[in-house]
Scaffold this motif. Sequence first.
Motif, mmCIF file in Angstrom:
data_model
loop_
_atom_site.group_PDB
_atom_site.id
_atom_site.type_symbol
_atom_site.label_atom_id
_atom_site.label_comp_id
_atom_site.label_asym_id
_atom_site.label_seq_id
_atom_site.Cartn_x
_atom_site.Cartn_y
_atom_site.Cartn_z
ATOM 1 N N ARG A 322 -0.452 -2.225 -8.689
ATOM 2 C CA ARG A 322 0.277 -1.649 -8.272
ATOM 3 C C ARG A 322 1.766 -1.351 -7.174
ATOM 4 N N LYS A 323 2.348 -0.746 -7.595
ATOM 5 C CA LYS A 323 3.805 -0.456 -6.703
ATOM 6 C C LYS A 323 3.191 -0.418 -4.855
ATOM 7 N N LYS A 324 3.097 -0.142 -4.529
ATOM 8 C CA LYS A 324 2.933 0.048 -2.622
ATOM 9 C C LYS A 324 3.543 -0.326 -1.580
ATOM 10 N N THR A 333 2.785 -4.738 -2.368
ATOM 11 C CA THR A 333 2.376 -4.581 -4.011
ATOM 12 C C THR A 333 1.445 -6.247 -4.350
ATOM 13 N N ASN A 334 1.948 -6.951 -3.205
ATOM 14 C CA ASN A 334 0.673 -8.057 -3.837
ATOM 15 C C ASN A 334 0.085 -8.405 -3.084
ATOM 16 N N ARG A 335 -0.218 -7.388 -2.369
ATOM 17 C CA ARG A 335 -2.058 -7.800 -1.924
ATOM 18 C C ARG A 335 -2.693 -7.335 -2.466
ATOM 19 N N ALA A 336 -4.196 -7.606 -2.110
ATOM 20 C CA ALA A 336 -5.166 -8.025 -3.583
ATOM 21 C C ALA A 336 -6.187 -6.556 -3.332
ATOM 22 N N GLU A 337 -5.929 -6.091 -2.050
ATOM 23 C CA GLU A 337 -6.587 -4.447 -2.361
ATOM 24 C C GLU A 337 -5.768 -3.939 -3.459
ATOM 25 N N ASN A 338 -4.407 -3.855 -4.086
ATOM 26 C CA ASN A 338 -3.754 -3.011 -5.352
ATOM 27 C C ASN A 338 -3.726 -3.999 -6.487
#
Length: 382
Positions: A322-324, A333-338
């Motif tokens: 998910r774009k964040k 965006t590239n973090r595990a929670e996304n």
Amino acid sequence: MEHTNLNSLAQVEINGEDLPKELLLSDNGRYTTYYAPFEFVNESAKVVICGITPGIQQATVAIKAAKEGIEQGLSDTEVLRHAKHSASFAGAMRRNLAEMMDFISLQHWLGIDSCGDLFQTRQDLVHFTSALRNPVLDQGQNFSGGGAMISNRYLWDQIQDGLVAEIKSLPEDCIFIPLGQGVDAVFEKLASEGVVERKRVLSGLPHASGANAERIAYFCQRKERDQLSDRTNADKLDAAREGLLAQIALLSGKQSVSTGKKLQKAQGALKMPAARVAVANDEFATASHGEVKRIYATGKVKGEPTLFTAKHDRSGRYVLNRKKSSPTTGNTTNRAENKVYTATLREAAELLESGEFLINVVTENGVRALRSYRSVVVERVQ
């Protein structure tokens, strides 16, 4: 009087601010056309780089170079060759052009180490020209191009007399790189009239001027999307990049120029008739909304056009992000929670279409990347 005789330049005085009145060819009220020594045509060229029209500074450089050549006793051909090369895409523009052409792997199609060689040791492979060969001024100022080149009869006649005549003298297998506002449209019209083949026109490169540094950096993947200013249309550049990589891959295959197995795979993928392919003008050919067979993209790995494909992970699921981003934490965006997981490619495609997600794609050698909906091809079952 039409100044086609180089000797007419010998007595001309130039100040660098205005073009000499002695070199005026025609005037239609708004547009004025001056002679400058840009007649040389490299009839053995493999690539043609075409701008809008020489500006005052560029024309001045060419005139000075021609005068020097005349004083040195060079032949007319050598004088014209020297003048054109001296004035064509000088300074930072050459570096930027070389970088972008190398990025899309044009150097492999040409069989050289780098497109920078086109400005040095391999000038035999390139022809520099303009849609309007002689300098055209718009109310006394440098002409900035646009739709007038097609709609204005005074300008279009010059394109017919100059550019079209040059194209007809060039090898049939050369390719064309239009640069500048409206030059793409000129080549589109010429293609519709059968003057050039569309597949041989590489449209979509950002303009190579130093003022366009951010777009060039993003096109060549030296700058990340989240670092761009509002002035840069990342989606348009993504589409142009992918389209040009695909076009070079296809041309390389048809010309039997090997650029490795990865290039051949990209070529095969991009020939799929039902594929949704992003092109430089942001229009897309869309397939029917059936089951998704494959999601893939082309990119660069160590300078080579490479096929990236969406593959399931060890658990059998496809991975999206998910774009964040936020002002405090930046792009996460590239973090595990996304990360988001789907069981099928169809579900992945639906998330991509929302514009809120990027999909994980990977090469056969395990190189990973994130791609947006506009940067991938969604191949559907017929």
